[in-house]
Design a protein around this motif. Structure first.
Motif, short mmCIF file in Angstrom:
data_model
loop_
_atom_site.label_atom_id
_atom_site.label_comp_id
_atom_site.label_asym_id
_atom_site.label_seq_id
_atom_site.Cartn_x
_atom_site.Cartn_y
_atom_site.Cartn_z
N GLU A 214 -43.18 25.34 -7.17
CA GLU A 214 -42.09 26.13 -7.75
C GLU A 214 -40.86 25.01 -7.87
O GLU A 214 -40.10 25.30 -8.92
N SER A 215 -40.52 24.22 -7.03
CA SER A 215 -39.54 23.31 -7.11
C SER A 215 -39.69 21.82 -6.87
O SER A 215 -38.94 21.10 -6.99
N SER A 216 -41.02 21.43 -6.58
CA SER A 216 -41.14 19.89 -6.35
C SER A 216 -40.56 19.50 -5.08
O SER A 216 -40.07 18.40 -4.98
N GLY A 217 -39.95 20.60 -4.21
CA GLY A 217 -39.31 20.41 -2.99
C GLY A 217 -38.04 19.99 -3.22
O GLY A 217 -37.21 19.46 -1.97
N ASN A 218 -37.39 20.62 -4.41
CA ASN A 218 -35.98 20.22 -4.56
C ASN A 218 -35.20 21.43 -4.00
O ASN A 218 -35.37 22.61 -4.87
N PRO A 219 -34.43 21.57 -2.92
CA PRO A 219 -33.77 22.72 -2.56
C PRO A 219 -32.71 23.39 -3.36
O PRO A 219 -32.22 24.42 -3.49
N ASN A 220 -32.27 22.44 -4.50
CA ASN A 220 -31.03 22.81 -5.48
C ASN A 220 -31.77 23.47 -6.75
O ASN A 220 -31.11 23.41 -7.64
N ALA A 221 -33.04 23.38 -6.83
CA ALA A 221 -33.56 23.61 -8.04
C ALA A 221 -33.15 24.91 -8.45
O ALA A 221 -32.88 25.98 -7.77
N ILE A 222 -32.93 25.14 -9.96
CA ILE A 222 -32.92 26.33 -10.58
C ILE A 222 -33.54 26.53 -11.90
O ILE A 222 -33.59 25.61 -12.41
N ASN A 223 -34.01 27.76 -12.20
CA ASN A 223 -34.74 27.89 -13.66
C ASN A 223 -33.95 28.76 -14.32
O ASN A 223 -33.60 30.01 -14.11
N ASN A 224 -33.46 28.05 -15.46
CA ASN A 224 -32.54 28.68 -16.42
C ASN A 224 -33.40 29.16 -17.80
O ASN A 224 -32.33 29.31 -18.73
N ASN B 113 -32.43 37.32 -17.96
CA ASN B 113 -31.69 38.72 -17.57
C ASN B 113 -30.65 38.37 -16.75
O ASN B 113 -29.91 39.34 -15.90
N GLY B 114 -29.95 37.01 -16.27
CA GLY B 114 -28.82 36.78 -15.56
C GLY B 114 -29.18 36.81 -14.19
O GLY B 114 -28.17 36.44 -13.38
N ILE B 115 -30.28 36.69 -13.80
CA ILE B 115 -30.57 36.43 -12.29
C ILE B 115 -31.76 35.30 -12.28
O ILE B 115 -32.91 35.46 -11.86
N PRO B 116 -31.27 33.77 -12.30
CA PRO B 116 -32.28 32.86 -12.48
C PRO B 116 -32.76 32.66 -11.15
O PRO B 116 -32.10 33.01 -9.97
N SER B 117 -33.92 32.11 -10.85
CA SER B 117 -34.72 31.91 -9.74
C SER B 117 -34.00 30.60 -9.17
O SER B 117 -33.55 29.80 -9.76
#
Length: 256
Positions: free
Chosen positions: A184-194, A201-205
């Motif tokens: 999901e994030s490659s271990g990055n705690p600050n990752a965000i899916n834009n 829908n305005g609620i990115p993971s």
């Protein structure tokens, strides 16, 4: 007349030899001679009239000595009785004083013993309180020392999350969490899916397991941070959601 004189002489001689016995007083009984006119006394009259008897000095001294000895003896007996009575009174007073002293000493000893017992009890209570405080301090120190610490990296975040999950009854394993985090994030705690539908829908993971804000809030685990980017909070909320929807994060092998 000569006959009368002779008879008088014998009568007088016999009379003067009579001894008076039983007289307690020192004076002699007076014996009166009755005379006839002319200074003559008849034989019959002389025999009938008592004669005056005088005590000798030796007899008087003997009587006086006897009385003195009796008086002295009575005085000694009286003094002896008085002395005996005084000694008895003194002995009784001494016995009473000794009894009072013993009673006072016993009361003092009892008070001293009670005070010593109270002091010992107080000291024992203080000792026990001190020992209890010491044990409490030791337990606190042991507990603090036993408090688990985690490194501030992916391994530490996963392990801390697993301990929280275990305390809350949330299933999941290290491998299941680690595998899904890397995907999901490659271990990055600050990752965000834009770019996915959630972003549209305005609620990115967001975060290590790419959780959308509504899901994070709904499955947030008490005791963790409310910051969605917090690694431990993000992992624990995602594992709680996966347990509800899939039974465990171990059962998730793709987007969820």
């Amino acid at each position: 007349m000569p006959l009368n004189i002779k008879s008088r002489s014998r009568a007088l001689t016999r009379t003067h030899r009579i001894a008076i016995a039983g007289t307690a007083a020192l004076g002699a009984a007076a014996i009166v001679f009755t005379t006839v006119p002319g200074g003559q006394t008849t034989t019959d009259e002389a025999a009938a009239a008592p004669a005056r008897v005088a005590y000798s000095s030796e007899q008087l001294n003997g009587l006086q000595s006897g009385v003195t000895e009796q008086l002295a003896g009575g005085s000694l007996q009286s003094k002896a009785a008085a002395a005996k009575e005084k000694a008895a009174a003194e002995a009784a007073a001494k016995a009473k004083a000794d009894a009072a002293a013993k009673k006072k000493a016993a009361e003092a000893a009892a008070k001293k013993k009670a005070a010593a017992a109270a002091a010992a009890k107080k000291a024992e209570q203080a000792r026990k309180a001190k020992e209890a405080a010491s044990r409490s301090a030791k337990r606190a120190a042991v507990k603090a020392a036993a408090a688990k610490t985690y490194p501030n990296n992916l391994d530490g975040w996963i392990r801390e999350s697993l301990d929280i999950m275990k305390s809350k009854g949330i299933p999941g394993s290290y491998n299941g969490l680690h595998r899904n985090i890397l995907r999901e994030s490659s271990g990055n705690p600050n990752a965000i899916n834009n770019w996915d539908i959630n972003a549209i829908n305005g609620i990115p993971s967001k975060g290590l397991l790419q959780v959308i804000p509504p899901t994070f809030e709904a499955y947030h685990v008490p005791g963790t941070s409310w910051n969605i980017y917090d690694p431990v909070a993000n992992i624990t909320a995602a594992a709680n959601y996966a347990a509800d929807k899939y039974g465990s994060m171990d059962n998730v092998n793709g987007a969820y």
